[in-house]
Enzyme design. Structure first.
Site, PDB file in Angstrom:
ATOM      1  N   SER A   1      10.747  -2.987   5.782  1.00 23.62           N
ATOM      2  CA  SER A   1      11.441  -3.358   4.549  1.00 23.62           C
ATOM      3  C   SER A   1      11.213  -2.246   3.536  1.00 23.62           C
ATOM      4  O   SER A   1      10.525  -2.391   2.545  1.00 23.62           O
ATOM      5  CB  SER A   1      10.926  -4.704   4.023  1.00 23.62           C
ATOM      6  OG  SER A   1       9.627  -4.590   3.506  1.00 23.62           O
TER       7      SER A   1
ATOM      8  N   HIS B   1       9.816  -9.115   8.722  1.00 20.13           N
ATOM      9  CA  HIS B   1       8.703  -8.929   9.665  1.00 20.13           C
ATOM     10  C   HIS B   1       8.619 -10.012  10.731  1.00 20.13           C
ATOM     11  O   HIS B   1       7.694 -10.032  11.535  1.00 20.13           O
ATOM     12  CB  HIS B   1       7.369  -8.869   8.909  1.00 20.13           C
ATOM     13  CG  HIS B   1       7.265  -7.664   8.026  1.00 20.13           C
ATOM     14  ND1 HIS B   1       6.310  -7.527   7.058  1.00 20.13           N
ATOM     15  CD2 HIS B   1       8.012  -6.528   7.966  1.00 20.13           C
ATOM     16  CE1 HIS B   1       6.467  -6.366   6.431  1.00 20.13           C
ATOM     17  NE2 HIS B   1       7.501  -5.748   6.956  1.00 20.13           N
TER      18      HIS B   1
ATOM     19  N   GLU C   1       5.432 -12.088   2.966  1.00 18.91           N
ATOM     20  CA  GLU C   1       3.996 -12.109   3.242  1.00 18.91           C
ATOM     21  C   GLU C   1       3.299 -13.180   2.416  1.00 18.91           C
ATOM     22  O   GLU C   1       3.534 -13.292   1.210  1.00 18.91           O
ATOM     23  CB  GLU C   1       3.383 -10.729   2.930  1.00 18.91           C
ATOM     24  CG  GLU C   1       4.114  -9.613   3.669  1.00 18.91           C
ATOM     25  CD  GLU C   1       3.658  -8.207   3.298  1.00 18.91           C
ATOM     26  OE1 GLU C   1       2.587  -8.056   2.687  1.00 18.91           O
ATOM     27  OE2 GLU C   1       4.398  -7.262   3.622  1.00 18.91           O
TER      28      GLU C   1
ATOM     29  N   GLU D   1       2.819  -8.054  11.280  1.00 19.60           N
ATOM     30  CA  GLU D   1       1.538  -7.727  10.651  1.00 19.60           C
ATOM     31  C   GLU D   1       0.415  -8.661  11.098  1.00 19.60           C
ATOM     32  O   GLU D   1      -0.621  -8.765  10.445  1.00 19.60           O
ATOM     33  CB  GLU D   1       1.695  -7.720   9.122  1.00 19.60           C
ATOM     34  CG  GLU D   1       2.692  -6.629   8.684  1.00 19.60           C
ATOM     35  CD  GLU D   1       2.720  -6.381   7.189  1.00 19.60           C
ATOM     36  OE1 GLU D   1       2.175  -7.202   6.428  1.00 19.60           O
ATOM     37  OE2 GLU D   1       3.303  -5.357   6.789  1.00 19.60           O
TER      38      GLU D   1
ATOM     39  N   ASP E   1       3.889 -11.530  -1.055  1.00 22.85           N
ATOM     40  CA  ASP E   1       4.818 -10.407  -1.186  1.00 22.85           C
ATOM     41  C   ASP E   1       6.198 -10.970  -0.880  1.00 22.85           C
ATOM     42  O   ASP E   1       6.513 -11.258   0.275  1.00 22.85           O
ATOM     43  CB  ASP E   1       4.482  -9.261  -0.221  1.00 22.85           C
ATOM     44  CG  ASP E   1       5.469  -8.095  -0.361  1.00 22.85           C
ATOM     45  OD1 ASP E   1       6.374  -8.182  -1.228  1.00 22.85           O
ATOM     46  OD2 ASP E   1       5.339  -7.110   0.393  1.00 22.85           O
TER      47      ASP E   1
ATOM     48  N   GLU F   1       3.911  -9.763  -5.262  1.00 23.55           N
ATOM     49  CA  GLU F   1       4.473  -8.419  -5.089  1.00 23.55           C
ATOM     50  C   GLU F   1       5.992  -8.492  -4.956  1.00 23.55           C
ATOM     51  O   GLU F   1       6.522  -9.420  -4.340  1.00 23.55           O
ATOM     52  CB  GLU F   1       3.846  -7.822  -3.817  1.00 23.55           C
ATOM     53  CG  GLU F   1       4.316  -6.434  -3.447  1.00 23.55           C
ATOM     54  CD  GLU F   1       3.607  -5.964  -2.171  1.00 23.55           C
ATOM     55  OE1 GLU F   1       2.444  -6.334  -1.939  1.00 23.55           O
ATOM     56  OE2 GLU F   1       4.238  -5.233  -1.391  1.00 23.55           O
TER      57      GLU F   1
ATOM     58  N   ASP G   1       6.097  -2.645  -5.379  1.00 21.92           N
ATOM     59  CA  ASP G   1       6.081  -1.905  -4.110  1.00 21.92           C
ATOM     60  C   ASP G   1       7.396  -1.123  -3.994  1.00 21.92           C
ATOM     61  O   ASP G   1       7.451   0.053  -4.357  1.00 21.92           O
ATOM     62  CB  ASP G   1       5.888  -2.897  -2.953  1.00 21.92           C
ATOM     63  CG  ASP G   1       6.088  -2.272  -1.585  1.00 21.92           C
ATOM     64  OD1 ASP G   1       6.113  -1.034  -1.475  1.00 21.92           O
ATOM     65  OD2 ASP G   1       6.222  -3.022  -0.589  1.00 21.92           O
TER      66      ASP G   1
ATOM     67  N   LYS H   1       1.216   3.157  -0.975  1.00 22.39           N
ATOM     68  CA  LYS H   1       1.506   3.444   0.432  1.00 22.39           C
ATOM     69  C   LYS H   1       1.692   4.945   0.555  1.00 22.39           C
ATOM     70  O   LYS H   1       2.646   5.514  -0.008  1.00 22.39           O
ATOM     71  CB  LYS H   1       2.800   2.754   0.855  1.00 22.39           C
ATOM     72  CG  LYS H   1       2.718   1.233   0.967  1.00 22.39           C
ATOM     73  CD  LYS H   1       4.111   0.645   1.150  1.00 22.39           C
ATOM     74  CE  LYS H   1       4.075  -0.801   1.626  1.00 22.39           C
ATOM     75  NZ  LYS H   1       5.425  -1.415   1.558  1.00 22.39           N
TER      76      LYS H   1
ATOM     77  N   HIS I   1      -1.169  -0.831   4.101  1.00 25.97           N
ATOM     78  CA  HIS I   1      -0.639  -0.370   5.392  1.00 25.97           C
ATOM     79  C   HIS I   1       0.886  -0.472   5.367  1.00 25.97           C
ATOM     80  O   HIS I   1       1.475  -0.857   4.353  1.00 25.97           O
ATOM     81  CB  HIS I   1      -1.202  -1.277   6.499  1.00 25.97           C
ATOM     82  CG  HIS I   1      -0.733  -2.699   6.368  1.00 25.97           C
ATOM     83  ND1 HIS I   1      -0.682  -3.585   7.413  1.00 25.97           N
ATOM     84  CD2 HIS I   1      -0.269  -3.395   5.289  1.00 25.97           C
ATOM     85  CE1 HIS I   1      -0.200  -4.745   7.003  1.00 25.97           C
ATOM     86  NE2 HIS I   1       0.042  -4.661   5.727  1.00 25.97           N
TER      87      HIS I   1
ATOM     88  N   LYS J   1      -4.364  -4.364   1.376  1.00 23.05           N
ATOM     89  CA  LYS J   1      -3.737  -5.279   2.329  1.00 23.05           C
ATOM     90  C   LYS J   1      -3.478  -4.515   3.611  1.00 23.05           C
ATOM     91  O   LYS J   1      -2.904  -3.428   3.608  1.00 23.05           O
ATOM     92  CB  LYS J   1      -2.468  -5.917   1.761  1.00 23.05           C
ATOM     93  CG  LYS J   1      -1.302  -4.987   1.473  1.00 23.05           C
ATOM     94  CD  LYS J   1      -0.021  -5.808   1.267  1.00 23.05           C
ATOM     95  CE  LYS J   1       1.207  -4.930   1.185  1.00 23.05           C
ATOM     96  NZ  LYS J   1       2.468  -5.658   1.152  1.00 23.05           N
TER      97      LYS J   1
HETATM   98  P1  PGA Z   1       6.991  -2.547   5.210  1.00 18.07           P
HETATM   99  O1  PGA Z   1       6.432  -3.862   4.520  1.00 18.07           O
HETATM  100  O2  PGA Z   1       5.849  -1.740   5.685  1.00 18.07           O
HETATM  101  O3  PGA Z   1       7.853  -3.095   6.321  1.00 18.07           O
HETATM  102  O4  PGA Z   1       7.798  -1.846   4.149  1.00 18.07           O
HETATM  103  C1  PGA Z   1       5.269  -3.883   3.760  1.00 18.07           C
HETATM  104  C2  PGA Z   1       5.533  -4.337   2.362  1.00 18.07           C
HETATM  105  O5  PGA Z   1       6.680  -4.639   1.969  1.00 18.07           O
HETATM  106  O6  PGA Z   1       4.595  -4.400   1.583  1.00 18.07           O
HETATM  107 ZN    ZN Z   2       5.878  -5.112  -0.187  1.00 11.92          ZN
END
Ligand code: PGA
Ligand code: ZN
Length: 424
Positions: free
Chosen positions: A40, A153, A162, A203, A240, A281, A308, A333, A361, A384
């Site tokens: 995503s 996911h 999440e 995840e 999230d 998030e 994010d 990230k 991650h 996370k």
């Molecule tokens: P992604 O998801 O690694 O698939 O982007 C993680 C997130 O959205 O925090």
């Molecule tokens: Zn996110």
């Protein structure tokens, strides 16, 4: 000095190719780093270069990125002192020459950037967190365990991507990890007893076909209590939402209806009143700045609001958000921005501006544990890395156990203080 840089194509946790880079120094040190990959992804992330050759890995091969490391990025930094991280990252950015690292690929650049840092640390005979953070690196993060997976996911009907367990009442990282794992196992039993599937998402969290997002939160509270903890004071909750994924043509398509940003904000206010939620998030879409501002005005004193897709670890987008008073926390990230130096710039700007940070991650991961060292290096206080299960997730948590051991009495686990806005 950097003597040689090599790269290869390896597989990530979803079975897709990704880049691994090896850096050799003239003192004989060799270190490698592997690059994660999102599903995503935010529209403003640095560019992940894939081959597009449908005859290999469905077009997802990374041989072009590997070649960019071997032919261009590596030779550009040969002979440079590996401890000159900022200069090396500058060279990598200039060698690529584009704004979003699209020519050589952010995946190629990041692999080199991280492998250089690891080699320099090893050469200095220091653990990575100590090499990067210096003598004051000592804060072990709260782990946010993503134990229910939805959105992009998982193949269920849950809109929130999440659902986190945040063991804010634990007294150490090791204890937080135990609490998370114990609750995770109880949650499996509760879902099963209620007739839900207990297969896993990307995840490592369960991916049941729950009728609503509230149902997911109810299951978390139930599992926490049944595992012998108190929901809220021992283990709090987080989400999230990854709202960019269901924002289309100006509307949020959520739980089978079209929502305005304002209606969705009211819904969040309600959730925060009903559950011990410490963090949300991407509650709104990556470009919905005015709505984000309203959300922050309404909820920002009660809950951590993490950007994010909104900030994509980009110091410029973060500076924009800070100026507008949007969100109060930065998701970090490394592959969203593509170099270690720019990542650390974003973190520093966040901390200087009173924003918290959460290291993260990606949904596509490898056995690389660099983010565990990074989160301690900057005393962030939050990470996370998915569920407390599946090795590519647990590898980071296990590395944090090692760091906590290594720090001994110097280690500090700040618990609920990691969420200064949470009054539960
Ligand atoms: P992604 O998801 O690694 O698939 O982007 C993680 C997130 O959205 O925090
Ligand atoms: Zn996110």
């Amino acid at each position: 000095l950097i003597e040689a840089v090599n790269a290869r194509e390896i597989l990530d946790s979803r079975g897709n190719p990704t880049v691994e880079v090896e850096v050799l120094l003239d003192d004989g040190i060799v270190q490698r780093a592997a690059v994660p990959s999102g599903a995503s992804t935010g529209a403003f992330e640095a560019y992940e270069l894939r081959d597009g050759d449908k005859s290999r890995y469905g077009g997802k091969g990374v041989l072009k990125a590997v070649a960019a490391v071997v032919d261009e990025l590596g030779p550009a930094i040969e002979g440079v002192d590996a401890s000159e991280q900022r200069i090396i990252d500058e060279i990598l950015i200039e060698t690529d020459g584009t704004d979003n690292k699209q020519r050589t690929g952010a995946n190629a650049i990041l692999g080199v950037s991280l492998a250089v840092a690891k080699a320099a640390a090893d050469s200095a005979d220091l653990p990575l967190f100590r090499y990067l953070g210096g003598p004051n690196a000592h804060v072990l993060p709260i782990p946010l365990f993503n134990v229910i997976n939805g959105g992009e996911h998982a193949d269920n009907g849950i809109d929130c991507q999440e659902f986190f367990l945040a063991p804010i009442g634990a007294s150490s990282f090791a204890e937080a990890l135990r609490w998370g794992a114990e609750t995770y196992h109880v949650l499996r039993g509760e879902l099963k007893a209620a007739g839900y599937a207990t297969g896993l998402g990307d995840e490592g969290g369960f991916a049941p076909d729950l009728p609503s997002n509230r149902e997911g939160l109810d299951f978390l509270v139930q599992a926490i209590e049944k595992a012998g903890f108190t929901a809220g004071s021992d283990i709090a909750l987080g989400l999230d939402v990854a709202a960019t994924e269901f924002f289309k043509n100006g509307a949020y398509h959520f739980e089978g209806k079209d929502w305005t940003a304002e209606a969705l904000t009211d819904y969040y206010v309600d959730l925060v009143d009903s559950y011990p939620i410490v963090t949300i998030e991407d509650a709104l879409a990556e470009d919905d700045w005015d709505a984000w501002k309203h959300l922050t005005d309404v909820l920002g004193t009660k809950t951590q609001l993490v950007g994010d897709d909104l900030f994509v670890t980009n110091p410029q987008r973060l500076a924009d958000g800070i100026a507008r008073g949007v969100a109060n926390s930065l998701l970090v990230k490394v592959n969203q921005i593509g170099t270690l130096s720019e990542t650390l710039d974003a973190v520093e700007l966040a901390h200087r501006s009173g924003y918290t940070t959460m290291f993260s991650h990606r949904s596509g991961e490898t056995e690389d544990t660099t983010i565990a060292d990074l989160v301690v290096a900057v005393n962030s206080g939050q990470i996370k890395s998915g569920a407390p299960a599946r090795s590519e997730r647990v590898a980071k948590y296990n590395q944090l156990l090692r760091i906590e051991d290594e720090l001994g009495d110097a280690a500090e686990f700040i618990g609920r203080a990691a969420f200064p806005r949470y009054k539960g």
